[in-house]
Design a protein around this motif. Structure first.
Motif, PDB file in Angstrom:
ATOM      1  N   ASN A  16       0.806  -1.228   0.000  1.00 18.78           N
ATOM      2  CA  ASN A  16       0.000   0.000   0.000  1.00 18.78           C
ATOM      3  C   ASN A  16       0.838   1.277   0.000  1.00 18.78           C
ATOM      4  O   ASN A  16       0.303   2.380   0.131  1.00 18.78           O
ATOM      5  CB  ASN A  16      -0.979   0.006   1.183  1.00 18.78           C
ATOM      6  N   GLN A  17       2.157   1.126  -0.125  1.00 20.74           N
ATOM      7  CA  GLN A  17       3.057   2.285  -0.204  1.00 20.74           C
ATOM      8  C   GLN A  17       2.868   3.232   0.981  1.00 20.74           C
ATOM      9  O   GLN A  17       2.932   4.448   0.839  1.00 20.74           O
ATOM     10  CB  GLN A  17       2.845   3.029  -1.529  1.00 20.74           C
ATOM     11  N   SER A  18       2.655   2.643   2.155  1.00 28.02           N
ATOM     12  CA  SER A  18       2.529   3.465   3.370  1.00 28.02           C
ATOM     13  C   SER A  18       3.048   2.655   4.552  1.00 28.02           C
ATOM     14  O   SER A  18       4.192   2.186   4.520  1.00 28.02           O
ATOM     15  CB  SER A  18       1.084   3.950   3.563  1.00 28.02           C
ATOM     16  N   GLY A  19       2.240   2.473   5.592  1.00 32.20           N
ATOM     17  CA  GLY A  19       2.728   1.860   6.822  1.00 32.20           C
ATOM     18  C   GLY A  19       3.236   0.439   6.683  1.00 32.20           C
ATOM     19  O   GLY A  19       4.155   0.031   7.401  1.00 32.20           O
ATOM     20  N   HIS A  20       2.652  -0.348   5.774  1.00 34.02           N
ATOM     21  CA  HIS A  20       3.134  -1.717   5.573  1.00 34.02           C
ATOM     22  C   HIS A  20       4.581  -1.712   5.102  1.00 34.02           C
ATOM     23  O   HIS A  20       5.414  -2.479   5.594  1.00 34.02           O
ATOM     24  CB  HIS A  20       2.271  -2.445   4.534  1.00 34.02           C
ATOM     25  N   ASN A  21       4.870  -0.849   4.144  1.00 31.13           N
ATOM     26  CA  ASN A  21       6.215  -0.800   3.579  1.00 31.13           C
ATOM     27  C   ASN A  21       7.232  -0.248   4.570  1.00 31.13           C
ATOM     28  O   ASN A  21       8.421  -0.553   4.479  1.00 31.13           O
ATOM     29  CB  ASN A  21       6.213   0.052   2.307  1.00 31.13           C
ATOM     30  N   GLU A  22       6.761   0.558   5.508  1.00 25.53           N
ATOM     31  CA  GLU A  22       7.662   1.080   6.536  1.00 25.53           C
ATOM     32  C   GLU A  22       8.120  -0.025   7.482  1.00 25.53           C
ATOM     33  O   GLU A  22       9.251  -0.016   7.962  1.00 25.53           O
ATOM     34  CB  GLU A  22       6.965   2.192   7.331  1.00 25.53           C
ATOM     35  N   GLN A  23       7.246  -0.996   7.732  1.00 25.17           N
ATOM     36  CA  GLN A  23       7.548  -2.011   8.738  1.00 25.17           C
ATOM     37  C   GLN A  23       8.085  -3.326   8.177  1.00 25.17           C
ATOM     38  O   GLN A  23       8.810  -4.043   8.876  1.00 25.17           O
ATOM     39  CB  GLN A  23       6.285  -2.323   9.555  1.00 25.17           C
ATOM     40  N   VAL A  24       7.710  -3.653   6.946  1.00 28.42           N
ATOM     41  CA  VAL A  24       8.032  -4.978   6.409  1.00 28.42           C
ATOM     42  C   VAL A  24       8.933  -4.867   5.191  1.00 28.42           C
ATOM     43  O   VAL A  24       8.665  -4.090   4.268  1.00 28.42           O
ATOM     44  CB  VAL A  24       6.739  -5.748   6.043  1.00 28.42           C
ATOM     45  N   GLU A  25      10.000  -5.653   5.211  1.00 29.45           N
ATOM     46  CA  GLU A  25      10.865  -5.813   4.049  1.00 29.45           C
ATOM     47  C   GLU A  25      10.580  -7.194   3.461  1.00 29.45           C
ATOM     48  O   GLU A  25      10.724  -8.212   4.153  1.00 29.45           O
ATOM     49  CB  GLU A  25      12.332  -5.693   4.451  1.00 29.45           C
ATOM     50  N   HIS A  26      10.169  -7.218   2.213  1.00 34.71           N
ATOM     51  CA  HIS A  26       9.721  -8.459   1.580  1.00 34.71           C
ATOM     52  C   HIS A  26      10.766  -9.566   1.687  1.00 34.71           C
ATOM     53  O   HIS A  26      11.940  -9.366   1.377  1.00 34.71           O
ATOM     54  CB  HIS A  26       9.399  -8.196   0.104  1.00 34.71           C
ATOM     55  N   MET A  27      10.320 -10.719   2.164  1.00 34.20           N
ATOM     56  CA  MET A  27      11.123 -11.935   2.297  1.00 34.20           C
ATOM     57  C   MET A  27      12.165 -11.853   3.424  1.00 34.20           C
ATOM     58  O   MET A  27      12.931 -12.788   3.617  1.00 34.20           O
ATOM     59  CB  MET A  27      11.828 -12.289   0.976  1.00 34.20           C
ATOM     60  N   ARG A  28      12.190 -10.750   4.153  1.00 31.44           N
ATOM     61  CA  ARG A  28      13.121 -10.667   5.281  1.00 31.44           C
ATOM     62  C   ARG A  28      12.386 -10.839   6.615  1.00 31.44           C
ATOM     63  O   ARG A  28      12.714 -11.727   7.392  1.00 31.44           O
ATOM     64  CB  ARG A  28      13.896  -9.357   5.270  1.00 31.44           C
ATOM     65  N   ASN A  29      11.391  -9.991   6.871  1.00 26.81           N
ATOM     66  CA  ASN A  29      10.624 -10.136   8.111  1.00 26.81           C
ATOM     67  C   ASN A  29       9.125 -10.284   7.845  1.00 26.81           C
ATOM     68  O   ASN A  29       8.307 -10.161   8.747  1.00 26.81           O
ATOM     69  CB  ASN A  29      10.875  -8.947   9.048  1.00 26.81           C
ATOM     70  N   GLY A  30       8.778 -10.529   6.586  1.00 25.95           N
ATOM     71  CA  GLY A  30       7.388 -10.703   6.192  1.00 25.95           C
ATOM     72  C   GLY A  30       7.289 -10.664   4.678  1.00 25.95           C
ATOM     73  O   GLY A  30       8.303 -10.808   3.975  1.00 25.95           O
TER      74      GLY A  30
END
Length: 384
Positions: free
Chosen positions: A311-325
């Motif tokens: 969503n180019q907002s809070g999700h991207n701030e917290q999660v790095e794909h394939m690293r922590n989610g």
């Protein structure tokens, strides 16, 4: 004196605001500070020397009328008459009750109306939520957001101090509110969770054969429920927690059950939430916009495998794909195929992602409270 005004309701906001009850542990006795909380009912056991209760019935439309706002404002003024209140800290949703109060204003941002409105209008497919709701929820909220943006604009113009809760919010302030925030003090105090790291298994033994998915949050077009409702989950099971199935049309609820979508009502008890999270393999976060996302923070803290909409907002701030989610674009037609691929990832890889999720939650609730207390001390010093 400084008054911190907050709304107590169900969901993430309640978990954020109730954690503020501990702020007094971080303040010296000579700081003149009280909390006024808006709630349906009084919370027992709070020190009346520190907490002021203001009754506010959630969802009562009469309180949004001019008469209703004047009534609440007069009650507030009467309760604060004995005190020399020089600054009010509040979030914009209650501005309507403070707009004429003679004090300096600090705006504590929980969500910003302009990026929310843009997310709603740029995701017209979210109107699908109206197909399952007895009321035209999406259309009504888009209209209401126009009013909310006007109230928010007034609050920004009156405030001389802004409190931002995330990097996403910082960026949105620069993008959507550059004129309103220029030359004003902005304190960045991150949203945090009181949840603790969990040592239980992050996933069940048969996750690749019979995966169990979980969503928890409000019944709101912002939350991306339309992504979930239109899919068939009979290859696994989807449980949605956060609202009563009565919010869904009877015939639509029957259809959703046929898709193996099940509903659980909300609980404000965090222990209940944590014990339920432990029973599910994958936690879904389909929101089309989040200023940060406390629910996501809580799930990460517990080491759950989180699958988030890009969503180019809070999700991207917290999660790095394939690293922590995982971050996937749920607007694409094959997004469920991407989830099926995730369920087939080796356990060792998912265990590493689970550990990273626990370890990468950056800020504790104690950190947030200490930063908030430092800010209050600074503001108190400036008033004197």
């Amino acid at each position: 004196m400084i008054i911190y005004s907050m709304t107590i309701n169900k969901g993430g906001l309640r978990r954020v605001t109730e954690s503020m009850f501990k702020i007094f542990d971080y303040l010296e006795n000579d700081i003149e500070f009280k909390i006024m909380y808006f709630s349906d009912s009084k919370i027992e056991g709070l020190d009346p020397e520190k907490f002021i209760f203001q009754k506010l019935e959630e969802g009562n439309p009469e309180l949004l009328t001019d008469e209703g706002m004047k009534f609440i404002s007069s009650q507030i003024a009467e309760k604060l008459k004995p005190f020399n209140v020089k600054r009010i800290i509040f979030e914009s949703s209650v501005y309507r009750y403070w707009k004429d109060f003679p004090a300096k204003i600090s705006l504590d941002i929980h969500i910003l109306e302009r990026p929310l409105h843009q997310a709603l209008t740029k995701n017209p497919e979210a109107v699908l939520i109206d197909e399952v709701s007895p009321d035209p929820f999406y259309k009504l909220l888009v209209q209401m957001s126009l009013v909310s943006m006007k109230l928010e604009s007034i609050a920004f113009n009156k405030a001389d101090h802004i409190i931002s809760n995330s990097i996403t919010t910082n960026n949105d302030l620069s993008k959507y509110y550059k004129k309103e925030v220029q030359s004003k003090r902005i304190d960045y105090i991150p949203v945090t969770t009181t949840a603790k790291n969990n040592s239980k298994n992050f996933i069940t033994s048969d996750y690749s054969i019979n995966p169990k998915f979980y969503y928890f949050g409000r019944f709101h077009p912002q939350k991306g429920l339309h992504f979930l409702f239109k899919e068939d989950w009979n290859w696994g099971k989807l449980t949605i927690k956060g609202f009563d199935a009565k919010l869904i049309k009877t015939e639509k609820c029957t259809n959703l059950l046929k898709k193996n979508i099940h509903f659980l009502p909300w609980s404000n008890e965090q222990d209940d939430l944590i014990s339920e999270l432990a029973q599910f393999d994958f936690i879904l976060f389909p929101s089309i916009y989040e200023p940060y996302g406390l629910a996501l923070t809580e799930a990460l803290m517990l080491g759950k495998i989180c699958i988030c909409h890009d969503n180019q907002s809070g999700h991207n701030e917290q999660v790095e794909h394939m690293r922590n989610g995982f971050i996937i674009d749920m607007k694409k037609s094959d997004w469920v195929d991407r989830i099926k691929e995730i369920t087939q990832i080796d356990r060792d890889v998912l265990e590493t992602i689970s550990m990273n999720a626990k370890n990468q939650v950056r800020h504790t609730n104690e950190f947030r409270l200490s930063q908030f207390a430092k800010m209050i001390k600074d503001l108190h010093h400036d008033l004197n």
